[in-house]
Design an enzyme around this catalytic site. Structure first.
Site, PDB file in Angstrom:
ATOM      1  N   HIS A 149      22.505 -30.997   5.203  1.00  0.00           N
ATOM      2  CA  HIS A 149      22.024 -31.824   4.097  1.00  0.00           C
ATOM      3  C   HIS A 149      21.904 -30.971   2.829  1.00  0.00           C
ATOM      4  CE1 HIS A 149      20.648 -35.773   2.750  1.00  0.00           C
ATOM      5  NE2 HIS A 149      20.132 -35.061   1.765  1.00  0.00           N
ATOM      6  N   GLY A 150      22.646 -31.412   1.822  1.00  0.00           N
ATOM      7  CA  GLY A 150      22.566 -30.753   0.511  1.00  0.00           C
ATOM      8  C   GLY A 150      23.259 -29.401   0.449  1.00  0.00           C
TER       9      GLY A 150
ATOM     10  N   ASP B 283      30.843 -39.901   4.352  1.00  0.00           N
ATOM     11  CA  ASP B 283      30.121 -41.057   3.783  1.00  0.00           C
ATOM     12  C   ASP B 283      30.493 -41.318   2.327  1.00  0.00           C
ATOM     13  OD1 ASP B 283      28.740 -41.131   6.154  1.00  0.00           O
ATOM     14  OD2 ASP B 283      26.828 -40.473   5.329  1.00  0.00           O
ATOM     15  N   HIS B 284      30.591 -40.241   1.543  1.00  0.00           N
ATOM     16  CA  HIS B 284      30.698 -40.463   0.103  1.00  0.00           C
ATOM     17  C   HIS B 284      32.125 -40.722  -0.375  1.00  0.00           C
ATOM     18  CE1 HIS B 284      26.504 -40.306  -0.117  1.00  0.00           C
ATOM     19  NE2 HIS B 284      26.475 -39.130   0.482  1.00  0.00           N
TER      20      HIS B 284
ATOM     21  N   HIS C 278      27.453 -41.886   8.641  1.00  0.00           N
ATOM     22  CA  HIS C 278      26.120 -42.488   8.708  1.00  0.00           C
ATOM     23  C   HIS C 278      26.273 -43.972   8.372  1.00  0.00           C
ATOM     24  CE1 HIS C 278      21.669 -42.228   7.077  1.00  0.00           C
ATOM     25  NE2 HIS C 278      21.844 -43.205   7.957  1.00  0.00           N
TER      26      HIS C 278
ATOM     27  N   GLU D 188      25.663 -40.930  12.825  1.00  0.00           N
ATOM     28  CA  GLU D 188      24.265 -40.893  12.382  1.00  0.00           C
ATOM     29  C   GLU D 188      23.742 -42.319  12.267  1.00  0.00           C
ATOM     30  OE1 GLU D 188      24.086 -36.860   9.701  1.00  0.00           O
ATOM     31  OE2 GLU D 188      24.473 -38.730   8.670  1.00  0.00           O
TER      32      GLU D 188
ATOM     33  N   ARG E  23      24.596 -46.820   7.446  1.00  0.00           N
ATOM     34  CA  ARG E  23      23.265 -47.208   6.975  1.00  0.00           C
ATOM     35  C   ARG E  23      23.023 -48.701   7.160  1.00  0.00           C
ATOM     36  NH1 ARG E  23      19.811 -44.458   3.721  1.00  0.00           N
ATOM     37  NH2 ARG E  23      20.340 -42.276   3.307  1.00  0.00           N
TER      38      ARG E  23
ATOM     39  N   ARG F 171      33.581 -50.213  -6.110  1.00  0.00           N
ATOM     40  CA  ARG F 171      34.448 -51.233  -6.701  1.00  0.00           C
ATOM     41  C   ARG F 171      34.882 -52.307  -5.695  1.00  0.00           C
ATOM     42  NH1 ARG F 171      37.424 -50.184 -11.525  1.00  0.00           N
ATOM     43  NH2 ARG F 171      35.887 -49.382 -12.973  1.00  0.00           N
TER      44      ARG F 171
ATOM     45  N   GLY G  85      28.747 -32.965   3.524  1.00  0.00           N
ATOM     46  CA  GLY G  85      29.496 -34.117   3.027  1.00  0.00           C
ATOM     47  C   GLY G  85      29.614 -34.195   1.525  1.00  0.00           C
ATOM     48  N   HIS G  86      28.491 -34.425   0.856  1.00  0.00           N
ATOM     49  CA  HIS G  86      28.520 -34.749  -0.573  1.00  0.00           C
ATOM     50  C   HIS G  86      29.274 -33.692  -1.385  1.00  0.00           C
ATOM     51  CE1 HIS G  86      26.827 -35.262  -4.663  1.00  0.00           C
ATOM     52  NE2 HIS G  86      26.924 -36.541  -4.346  1.00  0.00           N
TER      53      HIS G  86
ATOM     54  N   ASN H 145      31.143 -34.676   6.772  1.00  0.00           N
ATOM     55  CA  ASN H 145      30.568 -36.013   6.565  1.00  0.00           C
ATOM     56  C   ASN H 145      31.375 -36.728   5.477  1.00  0.00           C
ATOM     57  OD1 ASN H 145      28.993 -38.123   5.393  1.00  0.00           O
ATOM     58  ND2 ASN H 145      27.180 -37.314   6.398  1.00  0.00           N
TER      59      ASN H 145
ATOM     60  N   THR I 264      18.827 -40.690  -0.816  1.00  0.00           N
ATOM     61  CA  THR I 264      19.456 -40.046   0.336  1.00  0.00           C
ATOM     62  C   THR I 264      18.369 -39.781   1.366  1.00  0.00           C
ATOM     63  OG1 THR I 264      20.867 -38.209   1.040  1.00  0.00           O
ATOM     64  CG2 THR I 264      19.229 -37.718  -0.660  1.00  0.00           C
ATOM     65  N   THR I 265      18.744 -39.220   2.514  1.00  0.00           N
ATOM     66  CA  THR I 265      17.773 -39.047   3.599  1.00  0.00           C
ATOM     67  C   THR I 265      16.658 -38.074   3.191  1.00  0.00           C
ATOM     68  OG1 THR I 265      19.614 -39.358   5.100  1.00  0.00           O
ATOM     69  CG2 THR I 265      17.558 -38.578   6.071  1.00  0.00           C
TER      70      THR I 265
ATOM     71  N   ARG J  39      25.644 -49.185   2.421  1.00  0.00           N
ATOM     72  CA  ARG J  39      25.984 -48.779   1.050  1.00  0.00           C
ATOM     73  C   ARG J  39      27.274 -47.954   0.994  1.00  0.00           C
ATOM     74  NH1 ARG J  39      21.154 -44.508  -0.304  1.00  0.00           N
ATOM     75  NH2 ARG J  39      19.870 -46.246   0.424  1.00  0.00           N
TER      76      ARG J  39
ATOM     77  N   GLU K 131      19.192 -31.399  14.556  1.00  0.00           N
ATOM     78  CA  GLU K 131      19.829 -30.979  13.303  1.00  0.00           C
ATOM     79  C   GLU K 131      18.709 -30.734  12.305  1.00  0.00           C
ATOM     80  OE1 GLU K 131      23.288 -33.098  11.838  1.00  0.00           O
ATOM     81  OE2 GLU K 131      22.720 -32.656   9.756  1.00  0.00           O
TER      82      GLU K 131
HETATM   83  C1  LIG Z   1      21.424 -37.874   7.502  1.00  0.00           C
HETATM   84  C2  LIG Z   1      22.133 -37.165   6.432  1.00  0.00           C
HETATM   85  O1  LIG Z   1      21.668 -36.165   5.975  1.00  0.00           O
HETATM   86  C3  LIG Z   1      23.432 -37.657   5.894  1.00  0.00           C
HETATM   87  O2  LIG Z   1      23.918 -38.780   6.501  1.00  0.00           O
HETATM   88  C4  LIG Z   1      23.258 -37.949   4.501  1.00  0.00           C
HETATM   89  O3  LIG Z   1      22.191 -38.845   4.553  1.00  0.00           O
HETATM   90  C5  LIG Z   1      24.476 -38.518   3.789  1.00  0.00           C
HETATM   91  O4  LIG Z   1      24.330 -39.833   3.455  1.00  0.00           O
HETATM   92  P1  LIG Z   1      23.318 -40.392   2.317  1.00  0.00           P
HETATM   93  O5  LIG Z   1      23.682 -39.737   1.005  1.00  0.00           O
HETATM   94  O6  LIG Z   1      23.513 -41.845   2.367  1.00  0.00           O
HETATM   95  O7  LIG Z   1      21.924 -40.019   2.689  1.00  0.00           O
HETATM   96  N1  LIG Z   2      23.407 -34.618   8.196  1.00  0.00           N
HETATM   97  C1  LIG Z   2      23.793 -34.042   6.967  1.00  0.00           C
HETATM   98  C2  LIG Z   2      25.140 -34.494   6.587  1.00  0.00           C
HETATM   99  O1  LIG Z   2      25.829 -35.112   7.378  1.00  0.00           O
HETATM  100  C3  LIG Z   2      25.699 -34.190   5.256  1.00  0.00           C
HETATM  101  O2  LIG Z   2      24.761 -34.263   4.230  1.00  0.00           O
HETATM  102  P1  LIG Z   2      25.258 -34.011   2.718  1.00  0.00           P
HETATM  103  O3  LIG Z   2      26.104 -32.740   2.715  1.00  0.00           O
HETATM  104  O4  LIG Z   2      26.094 -35.198   2.328  1.00  0.00           O
HETATM  105  O5  LIG Z   2      24.006 -33.861   1.928  1.00  0.00           O
END
Ligand SMILES: CC(=O)[C@@H](O)[C@H](O)COP(=O)(O)O
Ligand SMILES: NCC(=O)COP(=O)(O)O
Length: 247
Positions: A196-197, A14-15, A48, A75, A50, A23, A218-219, A12, A105-106, A54, A156
């Protein structure tokens, strides 16, 4: 029930976009991160989009659609705007997630059991464009059974409660909940993913559960990439989950 130990890593990104949006710059580009992730062994790329934009933007999704060599897991919340965008993009995979603007977050899974007709209609509509639809739900028998009833081929399981657990008892209880959820999903004939997490210190116990198809992470990857680079972070995670799945 399958007891396969093959497990895929969905990265993922996203971050990466979160840092860019902080910025309003052109960098870092999540598209570059996706290509690096693929080179380092990612089996798919998760984004994702959103409602509040964001992190990921439409531009990212459109470019990824053209350049990914693996597959996109898109997502999205169940809104008309997102449904129409997904129909334009036709991603290989779509994961329907709950979404509120205020959340950090979700938080929690989609309430499929509480809105079966609405989710069924969304699954049917998105399946028509050839996407494999999964539902991001808590590891709860009621939600898993409802997911099968609405016709989703995949789920999931939200691992956030496991990731947030602080005591050994809580961790063990949450892990057991995920294990039970995986087995319930497989018994319902569903493809079972999880995420997630998850991070480098908690992922192995989840990756060791037999029958999970894919972990979406992802994160923690983006955070670790600050120190070892994106390819290194993905390769380390992939090695960890493959070793845990084989053990
Ligand atoms: C649905 C999900 O678990 C991920 O997309 C996660 O939400 C990462 O993006 P956010 O940190 O914006 O929630
Ligand atoms: N659906 C969970 C995901 O895509 C990644 O979540 P995270 O590792 O960023 O918490």
């Amino acid at each position: 029930m399958t007891t396969s130990n093959r497990i895929l890593l969905g990265v993922n990104i996203d971050h990466v976009a979160t840092l860019r949006q902080a910025r309003g710059t052109r960098y870092p580009d999540p598209v570059k991160a996706a290509l690096d992730a693929e080179e380092a062994g990612a089996d798919g790329i998760t984004v994702h989009l959103r409602e509040d934009r964001r992190h990921i933007q439409e531009r990212d999704v459109l470019l990824l659609k053209d350049v990914l060599q693996t597959r996109m897991n898109f997502e999205m919340g169940v809104t008309e705007e997102m449904m129409a965008f997904a129909e334009r993009i036709r991603p290989a995979h779509i994961c329907l997630v709950p979404e509120t603007r205020q959340e950090l977050t979700t938080e929690g899974g989609l309430d499929v059991a509480g809105q079966e007709a609405r989710i069924k209609a969304a699954v049917e509509r998105l399946s028509r464009i050839g996407s494999e639809v999964s539902l991001f739900i808590d590891a709860d028998e009621r939600q898993i059974e409802a997911s099968r009833r609405v016709g989703a081929p995949a789920i999931e399981l939200h691992t956030g409660r496991y990731a947030d657990a602080t005591t050994p008892t809580e961790v063990a209880d949450e892990l057991q909940r995920i294990l039970d959820g995986v087995n319930c999903g497989l018994n319902e004939g569903l493809i079972v993913n999880a995420g997630h997490g998850l991070h480098y210190h908690n992922v192995e116990a989840v990756a060791a559960i037999k029958g999970i198809n894919e972990l979406n992470i992802g994160h923690a990857l983006v955070a670790h990439a600050l120190f070892v680079g994106f390819k290194g972070a993905v390769a380390e995670m992939k090695a960890l989950i493959l070793a845990a799945a084989k053990a």
